[in-house]
Structures are given as C-alpha cells and as structure tokens.
Design an enzyme around this catalytic site. Sequence first.
Site, PDB file in Angstrom:
ATOM      1  N   SER A 136       0.829  -1.216   0.000  1.00 46.15           N
ATOM      2  CA  SER A 136       0.000   0.000   0.000  1.00 46.15           C
ATOM      3  C   SER A 136       0.857   1.258   0.000  1.00 46.15           C
ATOM      4  CB  SER A 136      -0.880   0.039   1.257  1.00 46.15           C
ATOM      5  OG  SER A 136      -1.605  -1.146   1.401  1.00 46.15           O
ATOM      6  N   THR A 162       2.841 -10.144 -10.799  1.00 47.24           N
ATOM      7  CA  THR A 162       1.961 -10.969 -11.627  1.00 47.24           C
ATOM      8  C   THR A 162       2.562 -11.075 -13.023  1.00 47.24           C
ATOM      9  OG1 THR A 162       0.037 -10.263 -10.369  1.00 47.24           O
ATOM     10  CG2 THR A 162      -0.385 -11.182 -12.544  1.00 47.24           C
ATOM     11  N   GLU A 379      -4.246  -4.150  -6.737  1.00 51.48           N
ATOM     12  CA  GLU A 379      -4.404  -2.765  -7.223  1.00 51.48           C
ATOM     13  C   GLU A 379      -4.940  -1.844  -6.118  1.00 51.48           C
ATOM     14  OE1 GLU A 379      -4.087  -2.307 -10.978  1.00 51.48           O
ATOM     15  OE2 GLU A 379      -3.448  -4.379 -10.908  1.00 51.48           O
ATOM     16  N   THR A 381      -5.915  -2.090  -1.679  1.00 48.85           N
ATOM     17  CA  THR A 381      -6.919  -2.734  -0.818  1.00 48.85           C
ATOM     18  C   THR A 381      -8.151  -1.833  -0.649  1.00 48.85           C
ATOM     19  OG1 THR A 381      -6.026  -1.707   1.170  1.00 48.85           O
ATOM     20  CG2 THR A 381      -5.063  -3.832   0.534  1.00 48.85           C
ATOM     21  N   GLU A 383      -9.194  -0.504   2.014  1.00 45.90           N
ATOM     22  CA  GLU A 383      -8.868   0.660   2.858  1.00 45.90           C
ATOM     23  C   GLU A 383      -8.217   1.758   2.013  1.00 45.90           C
ATOM     24  OE1 GLU A 383      -8.217  -2.531   3.741  1.00 45.90           O
ATOM     25  OE2 GLU A 383      -9.839  -2.613   5.220  1.00 45.90           O
TER      26      GLU A 383
HETATM   27  C1  LIG Z   1      -1.946 -12.346  -6.160  1.00 44.11           C
HETATM   28  C2  LIG Z   1      -1.346 -10.985  -6.088  1.00 44.11           C
HETATM   29  C3  LIG Z   1      -0.834 -10.373  -7.228  1.00 44.11           C
HETATM   30  C4  LIG Z   1      -0.224  -9.116  -7.140  1.00 44.11           C
HETATM   31  N1  LIG Z   1       0.335  -8.568  -8.275  1.00 44.11           N
HETATM   32  C5  LIG Z   1       1.058  -7.411  -8.176  1.00 44.11           C
HETATM   33  C6  LIG Z   1       1.772  -6.885  -9.305  1.00 44.11           C
HETATM   34  O1  LIG Z   1       1.674  -7.407 -10.413  1.00 44.11           O
HETATM   35  N2  LIG Z   1       2.566  -5.805  -9.131  1.00 44.11           N
HETATM   36  C7  LIG Z   1       2.690  -5.181  -7.924  1.00 44.11           C
HETATM   37  O2  LIG Z   1       3.413  -4.201  -7.835  1.00 44.11           O
HETATM   38  N3  LIG Z   1       2.006  -5.649  -6.838  1.00 44.11           N
HETATM   39  C8  LIG Z   1       1.196  -6.743  -6.932  1.00 44.11           C
HETATM   40  N4  LIG Z   1       0.528  -7.233  -5.840  1.00 44.11           N
HETATM   41  C9  LIG Z   1       0.701  -6.561  -4.560  1.00 44.11           C
HETATM   42  C10 LIG Z   1      -0.537  -5.833  -4.103  1.00 44.11           C
HETATM   43  O3  LIG Z   1      -0.693  -4.651  -4.845  1.00 44.11           O
HETATM   44  C11 LIG Z   1      -0.390  -5.581  -2.594  1.00 44.11           C
HETATM   45  O4  LIG Z   1      -0.458  -6.830  -1.932  1.00 44.11           O
HETATM   46  C12 LIG Z   1      -1.436  -4.652  -2.069  1.00 44.11           C
HETATM   47  O5  LIG Z   1      -1.254  -3.351  -2.571  1.00 44.11           O
HETATM   48  C13 LIG Z   1      -1.418  -4.593  -0.517  1.00 44.11           C
HETATM   49  O6  LIG Z   1      -0.140  -4.394  -0.032  1.00 44.11           O
HETATM   50  P1  LIG Z   1       0.467  -5.329   1.124  1.00 44.11           P
HETATM   51  O7  LIG Z   1       0.199  -6.736   0.742  1.00 44.11           O
HETATM   52  O8  LIG Z   1       1.865  -4.933   1.342  1.00 44.11           O
HETATM   53  O9  LIG Z   1      -0.410  -4.994   2.375  1.00 44.11           O
HETATM   54  P2  LIG Z   1      -0.095  -3.753   3.421  1.00 44.11           P
HETATM   55  O10 LIG Z   1       0.150  -2.507   2.673  1.00 44.11           O
HETATM   56  O11 LIG Z   1       0.956  -4.219   4.361  1.00 44.11           O
HETATM   57  O12 LIG Z   1      -1.481  -3.691   4.158  1.00 44.11           O
HETATM   58  C14 LIG Z   1      -1.884  -4.614   5.172  1.00 44.11           C
HETATM   59  C15 LIG Z   1      -3.263  -4.198   5.677  1.00 44.11           C
HETATM   60  O13 LIG Z   1      -3.185  -2.877   6.249  1.00 44.11           O
HETATM   61  C16 LIG Z   1      -4.110  -2.027   5.593  1.00 44.11           C
HETATM   62  N5  LIG Z   1      -3.529  -0.682   5.496  1.00 44.11           N
HETATM   63  C17 LIG Z   1      -2.336  -0.323   4.980  1.00 44.11           C
HETATM   64  N6  LIG Z   1      -2.152   0.999   5.086  1.00 44.11           N
HETATM   65  C18 LIG Z   1      -3.262   1.515   5.669  1.00 44.11           C
HETATM   66  C19 LIG Z   1      -3.701   2.821   6.018  1.00 44.11           C
HETATM   67  N7  LIG Z   1      -2.948   3.919   5.785  1.00 44.11           N
HETATM   68  N8  LIG Z   1      -4.912   2.963   6.607  1.00 44.11           N
HETATM   69  C20 LIG Z   1      -5.693   1.885   6.854  1.00 44.11           C
HETATM   70  N9  LIG Z   1      -5.344   0.615   6.535  1.00 44.11           N
HETATM   71  C21 LIG Z   1      -4.143   0.439   5.940  1.00 44.11           C
HETATM   72  C22 LIG Z   1      -4.327  -2.639   4.213  1.00 44.11           C
HETATM   73  O14 LIG Z   1      -5.577  -2.222   3.661  1.00 44.11           O
HETATM   74  C23 LIG Z   1      -4.303  -4.117   4.584  1.00 44.11           C
HETATM   75  O15 LIG Z   1      -5.569  -4.498   5.085  1.00 44.11           O
HETATM   76  C24 LIG Z   1      -0.156  -8.453  -5.909  1.00 44.11           C
HETATM   77  C25 LIG Z   1      -0.708  -9.051  -4.766  1.00 44.11           C
HETATM   78  C26 LIG Z   1      -1.295 -10.301  -4.841  1.00 44.11           C
HETATM   79  C27 LIG Z   1      -1.851 -10.936  -3.596  1.00 44.11           C
END
Ligand SMILES: Cc1cc2nc3c(=O)[nH]c(=O)nc-3n(C[C@H](O)[C@H](O)[C@H](O)COP(=O)(O)OP(=O)(O)OC[C@H]3O[C@@H](n4cnc5c(N)ncnc54)[C@H](O)[C@@H]3O)c2cc1C
Length: 401
Positions: A136, A162, A379, A381, A383
């Site tokens: 995020s 991906t 793309e 979450t 939130e």
């Molecule tokens: C199958 C899959 C394919 C993907 N493909 C790609 C890709 O091709 N390229 C790429 O770059 N990424 C890709 N991603 C990554 C994806 O974009 C991230 O997983 C996503 O943006 C969430 O980031 P994180 O997993 O680090 O969660 P975090 O950012 O660590 O978030 C964890 C939790 O905290 C919440 N949170 C975070 N910040 C805040 C805030 N300020 N306020 C309130 N809540 C908050 C989030 O909503 C979530 O519930 C992929 C992910 C998956 C699972």
Amino acid sequence: MTRLAQTAGLNDIQREILSTVRDFVDKEIIPVATQLEHRDEYPTEIVEGLKELGLFGLMIPEEYGGLGESLLTYALCVEEIARGWMSVSGIINTHFIVAYMLKQHGTQEQKDTFLPRMALGEVRGAFSMSEPALGSDVSAISSKGVKEGDEYVLNGQKMWLTNGGTSTLVAVLCRSDEGHPEGTAPHKSMTTFLVEKEPGFGEVRPGLTIPGKIDKMGYKGVDTTELIMDDLRIPANRVLGGTTGRGFYQMMDGVEVGRVNVAARGCGVAQRAFELGVSYAQQRHTFGKPIAQHQAIQFKLAEMATKVEAAHAMMVNAARKKDSGERNDLEAGMAKYLASEYCKEVVEDAFRIHGGYGFSKEYEIERLYREAPMLLIGEGTAEIQKMIIGRRLLEEYRFQG
Ligand SMILES: Cc1cc2nc3c(=O)[nH]c(=O)nc-3n(C[C@H](O)[C@H](O)[C@H](O)COP(=O)(O)OP(=O)(O)OC[C@H]3O[C@@H](n4cnc5c(N)ncnc54)[C@H](O)[C@@H]3O)c2cc1C
C-alpha cells in the site's frame, strides 16, 4: 443468462468484439478452467487464442498495430474473460497496464520499439511496485536505480509480480536520487525503468533473478513471483518517458486504469457465481420443492443479482469517465471497492446455495470462492480505495463556511 449486466450505448464494433469474446469464453475457457486451475497450469492454448483475437493489443493505437479500442471496450472484455476464469484476465491485465503506461508516457522510440510487438502479444508486460516490506505504501519503496555513465544500476527486491515468469518487459518502480537531492518528496524521486528480460525462472538476464512461482490459495495458472535485482544494468534510454522522477505519477496513472479493470474482474466473477447459484437453486430439492422456491433462497438470488447490476453500472461509469478524458480516480476507486466487495458477497451466497457440494472441488463455485479474495487486495486494498475516495470527496465538497 443475458438479462443482467447489459451496457447501453455500445457501437456495432464493441458489440461484435464482446460477442466474439463471450463465445470464446463459453467454448474455450469455462470447460477447462477448473481443471487447469486445480493443476495450477498455465493456460497456454487460451493465451494463444487471446492473441489471435487481438486482445493483447485491444487498447494499443492502430498506428502501432493494435485495435485502438476504448477503456470501456477493454473493461467489458475483461468482465467476460473473468466470468470464465479470473486468472486469464490477470494474464492480460499487467500487459495492458504496461502498454497503457508506454502509450501515455513513453518516448517515441520506446513506443515504436515495444507497442507493435506488444499488440501481437510477442512482448508481454508486467509491472512491479510492491516489495516484501510494502504494498500500500508505495512511497516507502527502497529498490534503487543509480546512474553510472549511460546506464542505471538497479538493486533491490520486488514482491508479488503478476506474470513475473512469463513476461518479457517489466516496468519496475525504483527510487532514483540522480537529480533529486536528499529530502526530495518520495513521489518526486521515483523512476519507472523498462526492464527487458527472457521469460522463465532463475537468472533471466545478468543481474536479474525471478526465483520461482509463489504458491497461492487461488488465482492459479497465472504466475506470481518475486524479482531480485543485483547490479542490474539498464541503458539510460529505458527510463520510461526519458526523464527520472516521474515514476510515481506514471505508475499511479497505470494503476488507475488497472482499478477499472479489477472492478471489471469482480463483475465477471460475480456474474458467474450468480449463474451457478441460480442454476443450482432450480435443480436441488429440499422439503418437496426446488430450493429456488424457498423464499430465503429467492431473496439471496435477488440480492446477488442486484449487486451484479450495481457493480457493473459503476464499473461502466468509471471506464466511460476515463474515456471522456476526465480524471476518474474517484469513480475508479468506488467501482473497484464496490465490485470487489460485492463479488466476495455474491460468491459467498452462491457457495451457501450449493450447500455441502460448494465445498467439493467438483463444483466450480469452490474455485470462485478461492479467487474472489484476491480482488479485495490487488491494485489497492479496500482501505486504500476508501482513502482515495475520502480525499477526493473532501476536495469536491470543500466546506465554504
Ligand atoms: C496475487 C497478487 C498479485 C499481485 N500482483 C502485483 C503486481 O503485479 N505488481 C505489484 O506491484 N504488486 C502486486 N501485488 C501486490 C498488491 O498490490 C499488494 O499486496 C497490495 O497493494 C497490498 O499491499 P500489502 O500486501 O503490502 O499490504 P499492506 O500494505 O501491508 O497492508 C496490510 C493491511 O493494512 C491495511 N492498510 C495499509 N495501510 C493503511 C492505512 N494507511 N490505513 C488503513 N489501513 C491500511 C491494508 O488495507 C491491509 O488491510 C499483488 C498481490 C497479490 C496478492
């Protein structure tokens, strides 16, 4: 099965493209999707079919050999494809985002080099922002590109890529300090590098390793990987747009159209779940009648269909807004948020309608149940969408007192 999710005002070409894609999905994707998914097998034949249909070049301008279609046409195709199997839409999604970023922000030389081959599906795109410690919070990216003569030297580790294995062109977002002194705002010191590579796993180019596929709960078939850069050397003309410091904006622009696309996927998966639920409800009998004749099940179907309609309408609205040239971050955020939440709910209701059989791998709903959660995360979450929506609303409805 065609009453729901209709789109008014399409032209003949759009209708023809959509009818061809729906036919392809019904004949070539749905019959094999669940088997391939259970084997986590890449859908090579389906991808070849998509190439023949021209889908890899759907939004690439005609001058580069694409079909030059709108975001709306693209999103409606994605909806159809996700109705068949969400992973297939994932295969074209990252390609589409990279092609879009090149079209919008690339230098003429970059467009001429990549877009014609991308339109044919010969060059396949992936994009990489996320790292092990962040998804995020894109501003916290630590991968770095440092200028050395006519080259940039890239170091860092990326996560959740991906199409990491199958792609041959990756748009990688890195921090680049050159020309951006210490203390520059994070979003002004990022650069998108266009990294060409061989498909496959292991060291796919000197300094660039794709370790292997991440084992996922759903969204199988399509490969999701890490990407490790260890003194990876990139020519200076592979900075997207030719100027450093613009990467954050370029990626956010790409992700914004990607959000419409994720909304479209949510719509497609929800439609399929509804189709499965309404069909099963008329075949399964309890207490002397089909369960569809129990009011509780009819209410479920009514709620599911209403959600399918609402999500489709918001997705179409967001796509049309972008096509009109207007800023659509509010609409795209709302559509992505609503469609992914509704998708999860519709899938769960279809699962409940299936009773115990929904838990069996013989039934398609089991696959959808494992696929829907990915849309809540990818793309941005829920939130993050709400943060974008909230900020934009406060801009629009600024207190005038
Ligand atoms: C199958 C899959 C394919 C993907 N493909 C790609 C890709 O091709 N390229 C790429 O770059 N990424 C890709 N991603 C990554 C994806 O974009 C991230 O997983 C996503 O943006 C969430 O980031 P994180 O997993 O680090 O969660 P975090 O950012 O660590 O978030 C964890 C939790 O905290 C919440 N949170 C975070 N910040 C805040 C805030 N300020 N306020 C309130 N809540 C908050 C989030 O909503 C979530 O519930 C992929 C992910 C998956 C699972």
